[in-house]
Enzyme design. Structure first.
Site, PDB file in Angstrom:
ATOM      1  N   CYS A  57       0.837  -1.211   0.000  1.00  0.00           N
ATOM      2  CA  CYS A  57       0.000   0.000   0.000  1.00  0.00           C
ATOM      3  C   CYS A  57       0.865   1.252   0.000  1.00  0.00           C
ATOM      4  O   CYS A  57       0.556   2.249  -0.657  1.00  0.00           O
ATOM      5  CB  CYS A  57      -0.907   0.007   1.238  1.00  0.00           C
TER       6      CYS A  57
HETATM    7  C1  BEZ Z   1       0.871  -4.760   2.109  1.00  0.00           C
HETATM    8  O1  BEZ Z   1       0.411  -3.692   1.717  1.00  0.00           O
HETATM    9  O2  BEZ Z   1       1.955  -5.157   1.744  1.00  0.00           O
HETATM   10  C2  BEZ Z   1       0.103  -5.607   3.080  1.00  0.00           C
HETATM   11  C3  BEZ Z   1      -1.222  -5.337   3.296  1.00  0.00           C
HETATM   12  C4  BEZ Z   1      -1.923  -6.113   4.199  1.00  0.00           C
HETATM   13  C5  BEZ Z   1      -1.305  -7.123   4.850  1.00  0.00           C
HETATM   14  C6  BEZ Z   1       0.019  -7.385   4.622  1.00  0.00           C
HETATM   15  C7  BEZ Z   1       0.730  -6.621   3.733  1.00  0.00           C
END
Ligand code: BEZ
Length: 177
Positions: A57
Site C-alpha cells: 500500500c
Molecule cells: C501490504 O500492503 O503489503 C500488506 C497489506 C496487508 C497485509 C500485509 C501486507
C-alpha cells in the site's frame, strides 16, 4: 460479485480538518463527511486497501494513484480517494509520511462503508482484525460504474493479491471509455 450500477452505501465518515480558529499547536477539528458529500453529482475514482503504512500500500498502491492524479483529472475524474479501515489520525500521518498532496485519504475507521460494500475481510491471521479487501472503482453520481476487485476474496488470505486495482489498470479502463 459485480456491483455495477448499485448505489454506494450511505455512510458518515469521521474526518479531521485543519481549522485555524482552533487554538493551540494542533489546529484540527472533527468533520462529518457523508457519502452524498463525496459522490453526489461527481465522477470519483476510489481505491481501497488493507492498511496504512503496510508495504504494498505504501510503496505502490497509493503512490501510483498520486503519481497519475493529473492524468485522472484530465479524464474528467473529479476526485481520487484512498479508503482504508484506519482512523483519521493514522490516515493523516500516513499522508504526511508519504508526502501525498493530491489524493484524499478517507478513514473508514468503523469499517461501515467497507462492510456495506461487502468488501470487509478478516485479517486476524496478521493481527489486523477486520480490514478492506483491495479493490478500485469508478463512481458516477453515487452509482458504481465499474469495479476492479482483486482475485481470491477471502478471510485470512495467506497472500495479498495486487493485480487489477492499481492506477495503471484504472487509467487503461478510463481511456477505453
Ligand atoms: C501490504 O500492503 O503489503 C500488506 C497489506 C496487508 C497485509 C500485509 C501486507
Amino acid at each position: 460479485m459485480t456491483k455495477q450500477w448499485q448505489q454506494v452505501p450511505n455512510v458518515t465518515f469521521k474526518t479531521r480538518v485543519r481549522d485555524e480558529s482552533v487554538s493551540g499547536d494542533n489546529p484540527f477539528r472533527w468533520q462529518d463527511v457523508t457519502t452524498h458529500d463525496i459522490f453526489q453529482n461527481k465522477r470519483i475514482v476510489l481505491f481501497a486497501l488493507p492498511g496504512a503504512f503496510t508495504p504494498t500500500c505504501t510503496t505502490s498502491h497509493l503512490p501510483g494513484y498520486e503519481e497519475h492524479y493529473d492524468d485522472f483529472k484530465a479524464l474528467s475524474i473529479d476526485e481520487v480517494i484512498c479508503l482504508s479501515v484506519n482512523d483519521a489520525f493514522v490516515m493523516f500521518q500516513w499522508r504526511k509520511y508519504l508526502g501525498v498532496s493530491k489524493i484524499f485519504l478517507l478513514p473508514d475507521g468503523n469499517a461501515e462503508f467497507t462492510r456495506k460494500m461487502g468488501m470487509l475481510v478478516d485479517k486476524s491471521n496478521l493481527g489486523f482484525g477486520m480490514r478492506s479487501w483491495r479493490y478500485s472503482m469508478v463512481v458516477q453520481d453515487e452509482k458504481i460504474e465499474e469495479m476492479f476487485i482483486e482475485p481470491g476474496f477471502t478471510d485470512n488470505c495467506p497472500t495479498d493479491p495486487f493485480e487489477i486495482s492499481g492506477a495503471d489498470a484504472m487509467l487503461a479502463y478510463l481511456k477505453s471509455k
